[in-house]
Design a protein around this motif. Structure first.
Motif, PDB file in Angstrom:
ATOM      1  N   ALA A  68      10.069  13.631   1.085  1.00  0.00           N
ATOM      2  CA  ALA A  68      10.754  14.743   0.425  1.00  0.00           C
ATOM      3  C   ALA A  68      12.248  14.534   0.544  1.00  0.00           C
ATOM      4  N   LEU A  69      12.981  14.918  -0.508  1.00  0.00           N
ATOM      5  CA  LEU A  69      14.427  14.766  -0.552  1.00  0.00           C
ATOM      6  C   LEU A  69      15.095  16.121  -0.677  1.00  0.00           C
ATOM      7  N   ALA A  70      16.082  16.383   0.191  1.00  0.00           N
ATOM      8  CA  ALA A  70      16.885  17.598   0.108  1.00  0.00           C
ATOM      9  C   ALA A  70      18.017  17.393  -0.893  1.00  0.00           C
ATOM     10  N   THR A 124      18.293   6.466  -6.758  1.00  0.00           N
ATOM     11  CA  THR A 124      17.663   5.713  -5.667  1.00  0.00           C
ATOM     12  C   THR A 124      16.190   6.097  -5.572  1.00  0.00           C
ATOM     13  N   LEU A 125      15.340   5.099  -5.514  1.00  0.00           N
ATOM     14  CA  LEU A 125      13.901   5.305  -5.440  1.00  0.00           C
ATOM     15  C   LEU A 125      13.406   4.927  -4.051  1.00  0.00           C
ATOM     16  N   TYR A 126      12.583   5.789  -3.461  1.00  0.00           N
ATOM     17  CA  TYR A 126      12.024   5.543  -2.132  1.00  0.00           C
ATOM     18  C   TYR A 126      10.507   5.419  -2.230  1.00  0.00           C
ATOM     19  N   LEU A 153      16.598  12.702   3.641  1.00  0.00           N
ATOM     20  CA  LEU A 153      15.261  12.222   3.308  1.00  0.00           C
ATOM     21  C   LEU A 153      14.323  12.505   4.474  1.00  0.00           C
ATOM     22  N   TYR A 154      13.156  13.057   4.162  1.00  0.00           N
ATOM     23  CA  TYR A 154      12.143  13.345   5.177  1.00  0.00           C
ATOM     24  C   TYR A 154      10.900  12.515   4.902  1.00  0.00           C
ATOM     25  N   ALA A 155      10.276  12.031   5.964  1.00  0.00           N
ATOM     26  CA  ALA A 155       9.048  11.253   5.858  1.00  0.00           C
ATOM     27  C   ALA A 155       7.987  11.858   6.764  1.00  0.00           C
ATOM     28  N   GLY A 156       6.827  12.153   6.204  1.00  0.00           N
ATOM     29  CA  GLY A 156       5.685  12.618   6.975  1.00  0.00           C
ATOM     30  C   GLY A 156       4.773  11.448   7.283  1.00  0.00           C
ATOM     31  N   ASP A 175       0.876  -1.174   0.000  1.00  0.00           N
ATOM     32  CA  ASP A 175       0.000   0.000   0.000  1.00  0.00           C
ATOM     33  C   ASP A 175       0.913   1.222   0.000  1.00  0.00           C
ATOM     34  N   VAL A 176       1.214   1.752  -1.175  1.00  0.00           N
ATOM     35  CA  VAL A 176       2.214   2.807  -1.346  1.00  0.00           C
ATOM     36  C   VAL A 176       1.527   4.170  -1.398  1.00  0.00           C
ATOM     37  N   ARG A 177       1.923   5.060  -0.489  1.00  0.00           N
ATOM     38  CA  ARG A 177       1.313   6.384  -0.405  1.00  0.00           C
ATOM     39  C   ARG A 177       2.203   7.498  -0.943  1.00  0.00           C
ATOM     40  N   ALA A 178       3.512   7.255  -1.087  1.00  0.00           N
ATOM     41  CA  ALA A 178       4.418   8.316  -1.533  1.00  0.00           C
ATOM     42  C   ALA A 178       5.627   7.709  -2.228  1.00  0.00           C
ATOM     43  N   LEU A 179       6.170   8.449  -3.212  1.00  0.00           N
ATOM     44  CA  LEU A 179       7.389   8.064  -3.910  1.00  0.00           C
ATOM     45  C   LEU A 179       8.329   9.262  -3.953  1.00  0.00           C
ATOM     46  N   ALA A 180       9.627   9.001  -3.907  1.00  0.00           N
ATOM     47  CA  ALA A 180      10.635  10.059  -4.048  1.00  0.00           C
ATOM     48  C   ALA A 180      11.826   9.480  -4.778  1.00  0.00           C
TER      49      ALA A 180
END
Length: 285
Positions: free
Chosen positions: A214-216, A178-180, A221-224, A167-172
């Motif tokens: 979000a990626l700086a 590199t994929l998150y 890497l930031y995760a909400g 259940d994927v809610r976000a991609l970066a």
């Protein structure tokens, strides 16, 4: 140019002073829920709405025009542009749609996509398109994970080996490729081979319901999370530290980074927060 835009349950709002003050930017968007915003390469702003399709503005939201012929009843969850201006829309229940004419016309792009609830999109520099799915499919499964397309969404293949929570809610996507993937109840997963294989990276991530990523530029890497605030990782998601303060118990549905390093968080029911110290402290905008 420093303009900050926020999609909310009551339309779009705009700030010209880093969130100190806001003005409604929702003419022609009265009362619309706006889950997705994206700028086109030509500077036009697109808003994806809940069950109202897509709208386009060429004046930072002062006025809007419909840009969703054939999509007017769809809930738009994600928007993504290619450098040549091709626009992709991820929808709930309708999969992915593609437009090559600024939203004037759309075509479905779902061959091989086994779950029509697309909550996240990401585009690689080489044109590879990724879609994260979440929500129940025909079999009642909540998400079929990540899909990859190398031909503008004409065909898709699943890219899920090692992705134990689908259940994927976000991609970066990081500059190094590199994929998150942020998942619901599974935390964050990382892939270094275009989604062919995944590894979980959740040490210190005490809330596994990830809503946004979000990626700086420096790779931070930031995760909400859902009722857990924001977490920060400086080692590609291997370990995490809470970046809490006033956001510690908030649901963070959106994250955005200013080029100067300022971090913005959109909180469900709590408005917009700003941090100038990599999430250590937050101020309400």
């Amino acid at each position: 140019d420093g303009t900050l835009l926020a999609g909310t349950g009551g339309g779009v709002f705009r700030s010209e002073d880093k969130g100190a003050t806001w003005t409604a930017a929702s003419n022609d968007l009265p009362g619309r829920v706006v889950p997705a915003l994206a700028f086109a390469p030509d500077g036009a702003l697109y808003a994806g709405t809940g069950a109202g399709g897509i709208f386009r503005s060429v004046n930072k939201g002062a006025t809007w025009m419909a840009a969703s012929y054939g999509l007017t009843s769809k809930t738009i969850q994600a928007l993504a542009f290619t450098p040549d201006g091709t626009l992709y829309a991820g929808t709930l229940g309708g999969g992915v749609f593609r437009s090559a004419d600024n939203g004037a016309t759309w075509v479905a792009a779902n061959n091989g996509l086994t779950n029509a609830d697309v909550r996240a999109l990401a585009l690689a520099p080489d044109g590879t398109l990724y879609a994260g799915t979440g929500g129940a499919n025909a079999a009642g499964v909540h998400g079929d994970g990540v899909f990859r397309s190398a031909n503008k969404g004409v065909t898709w293949t699943a890219a899920n080996k090692g992705l134990t929570q689908k259940d994927v809610r976000a991609l970066a996507l990081a500059p190094d490729g590199t994929l998150y993937a942020g998942t619901w109840r599974g935390g964050v997963f990382r892939s270094a081979d275009k989604g062919a294989t995944w590894t979980a990276g959740n040490n210190g991530l005490t809330n596994s319901r990830v809503q946004s990523l979000a990626l700086a530029p420096d790779g931070t890497l930031y995760a909400g999370t859902h009722f857990g605030g924001v977490f920060r990782s400086t080692d590609k998601g291997a370990t995490w530290t809470a970046a809490g303060g006033k956001l510690r118990n908030k649901t963070v549905n959106a994250l955005a980074l200013d080029p100067d390093g300022t971090l913005y968080a959109g909180a469900w029911g709590g408005g917009v927060y700003m941090s100038t110290d990599i999430g250590a402290t937050w101020a309400v905008m």
